[in-house]
Design an enzyme around this catalytic site. Structure first.
Site, PDB file in Angstrom:
ATOM      1  CG  HIS A 189       3.214  70.380 -94.489  1.00  0.00           C
ATOM      2  ND1 HIS A 189       2.335  69.402 -94.119  1.00  0.00           N
ATOM      3  CD2 HIS A 189       2.627  71.061 -95.511  1.00  0.00           C
ATOM      4  CE1 HIS A 189       1.254  69.486 -94.880  1.00  0.00           C
ATOM      5  NE2 HIS A 189       1.401  70.483 -95.738  1.00  0.00           N
ATOM      6  CD  GLU A 192       4.682  74.757 -98.275  1.00  0.00           C
ATOM      7  OE1 GLU A 192       4.485  74.407 -97.092  1.00  0.00           O
ATOM      8  OE2 GLU A 192       3.755  75.090 -99.046  1.00  0.00           O
TER       9      GLU A 192
HETATM   10  N1  HPA Z   1       0.959  74.180 -96.002  1.00  0.00           N
HETATM   11  C1  HPA Z   1       1.080  74.207 -94.685  1.00  0.00           C
HETATM   12  N2  HPA Z   1       0.050  74.182 -93.879  1.00  0.00           N
HETATM   13  C2  HPA Z   1      -1.173  74.145 -94.386  1.00  0.00           C
HETATM   14  C3  HPA Z   1      -1.363  74.133 -95.735  1.00  0.00           C
HETATM   15  C4  HPA Z   1      -0.236  74.157 -96.577  1.00  0.00           C
HETATM   16  O1  HPA Z   1      -0.353  74.125 -97.823  1.00  0.00           O
HETATM   17  N3  HPA Z   1      -2.701  74.085 -95.947  1.00  0.00           N
HETATM   18  C5  HPA Z   1      -3.274  74.067 -94.749  1.00  0.00           C
HETATM   19  N4  HPA Z   1      -2.363  74.105 -93.791  1.00  0.00           N
HETATM   20 ZN    ZN Z   2       0.260  70.947 -97.501  1.00  0.00          ZN
END
Ligand code: HPA
Ligand code: ZN
Length: 322
Positions: A189, A192
């Site tokens: 990730h 974002e």
């Molecule tokens: N983003 C980041 N971390 C997370 C998410 C998400 O959408 N869902 C569960 N942990």
């Molecule tokens: Zn996610």
């Protein structure tokens, strides 16, 4: 109309896919008061931090191996019902540990759900083990070690989720080294909640095949070019981005710009009921909000299969279904 299209999802957090009705049943079963986090059939949160808290609380009403099998089978049945042929689910063995179930029983429950769903509909699924930044680097390394040692053919990837504003990617690089050495596919990730720098950090410190979201790369022209040149695949979750106010509306969402700049993009639902979405809706948005033709949407799906963390035979079989 996208109901006739084959679909693929690369980015969905298992507990984030829990339907409110199922969560309510579970809360009743265990006599847990879930009303601070689930009211009038909808999950209650107001920003990214409170979403993460809500997510963790909701996850706690799934307690046994059987609960995880049910949760997994239920979501995969929803996906196969809309023409989905492949799903990657983001799971957290650490969560299994934290709730006292244990990582192995947690994963075994999820795998049982995958087997049942596959027996009924043929849907193919794999697991991406994730560490969560807000539980700290040691816990993320633990998750990577678990994934590396599991030798579970359904665990094919490693991810880093959670509070993106906590620490820098470099703090978690060792976990990715462990996962890479074990032959797992890498995704993380980034871009974002944090800006372009977090995507740069991810490319520099992890060298992932894919990035979860990555959409804020649009803030840097050089970075967009770098993503396109590297062929890094973005797991874009438009409905999630709008729900979390990463962009004010679909008209300002960069999905189309990224694609036109040559970045490889896919679409997913992230934590669908939390973000008032579903994979069905994400495909409809691709058509209605982003104006992609059926052929262009098939192209997103094809990119998803090309970037899936599966062996070559499975990839060929999936491509043949498109
Ligand atoms: N983003 C980041 N971390 C997370 C998410 C998400 O959408 N869902 C569960 N942990
Ligand atoms: Zn996610």
């Amino acid at each position: 109309m996208t109901s006739h299209l084959r679909k693929v999802e690369l980015h969905c957090h298992l507990e984030g896919a829990a339907a409110p009705a199922l969560t309510l049943d579970q809360a009743r079963k265990y006599n847990i008061d879930i009303t601070p986090y689930l009211r009038d059939g909808a999950y209650v949160w107001h920003d990214f931090a409170s979403f993460l808290e809500c997510y963790d609380k909701v996850s706690e009403v799934y307690k046994t191996e059987g609960d995880y099998a049910l949760l997994t089978e239920t979501y995969l049945a929803e996906l196969s019902g809309i023409g989905t042929i492949y799903s990657e689910l983001i799971v957290s063995p650490d969560h299994g540990k934290r709730i006292g179930l244990g990582a192995d029983a947690y994963i075994e429950g999820v795998c049982e759900g995958i087997r049942r769903a596959k027996a009924k509909s043929g849907i193919e699924a794999r697991l991406i083990v994730t560490g969560e930044r807000h539980f700290g680097p040691e816990s993320v390394i633990g998750a990577a070690e678990y994934a590396a040692k599991a030798k579970n053919p359904l665990i094919t990837g490693f991810n880093l989720a959670g509070e993106e504003r906590m620490g820098r990617v470099a703090d978690y690089a060792r976990a990715f080294d462990i996962a890479r050495d074990a032959g797992l596919g890498l995704t993380i990730h980034a871009g974002e909640v944090c800006g372009a720098f977090s995507v740069e950090d991810a490319l520099n410190d992890v060298r992932p095949a894919r990035i979860g979201h990555g959409v804020r790369a649009i803030e840097s022209t050089d970075l967009v070019k770098r993503l396109a040149d590297l062929g890094t695949v973005l797991e874009v979750c438009p409905g999630s981005n709008i729900a979390l106010k990463v962009f004010p509306d679909f008209a300002s969402h960069p999905l189309r710009k990224l694609k036109e700049a040559g970045v490889r993009v896919t679409i997913s639902s992230d934590d669908p009921p939390f973000f008032h979405t579903s994979l069905k809706r994400e495909y409809e948005l691709a058509s209605d909000a982003f104006g992609f033709s059926d052929a262009e949407i098939d192209n997103l799906t094809r990119t998803g299969i090309e970037a899936a963390f599966v062996d070559d035979d499975t990839r060929r079989a999936l491509l043949a279904k498109l």
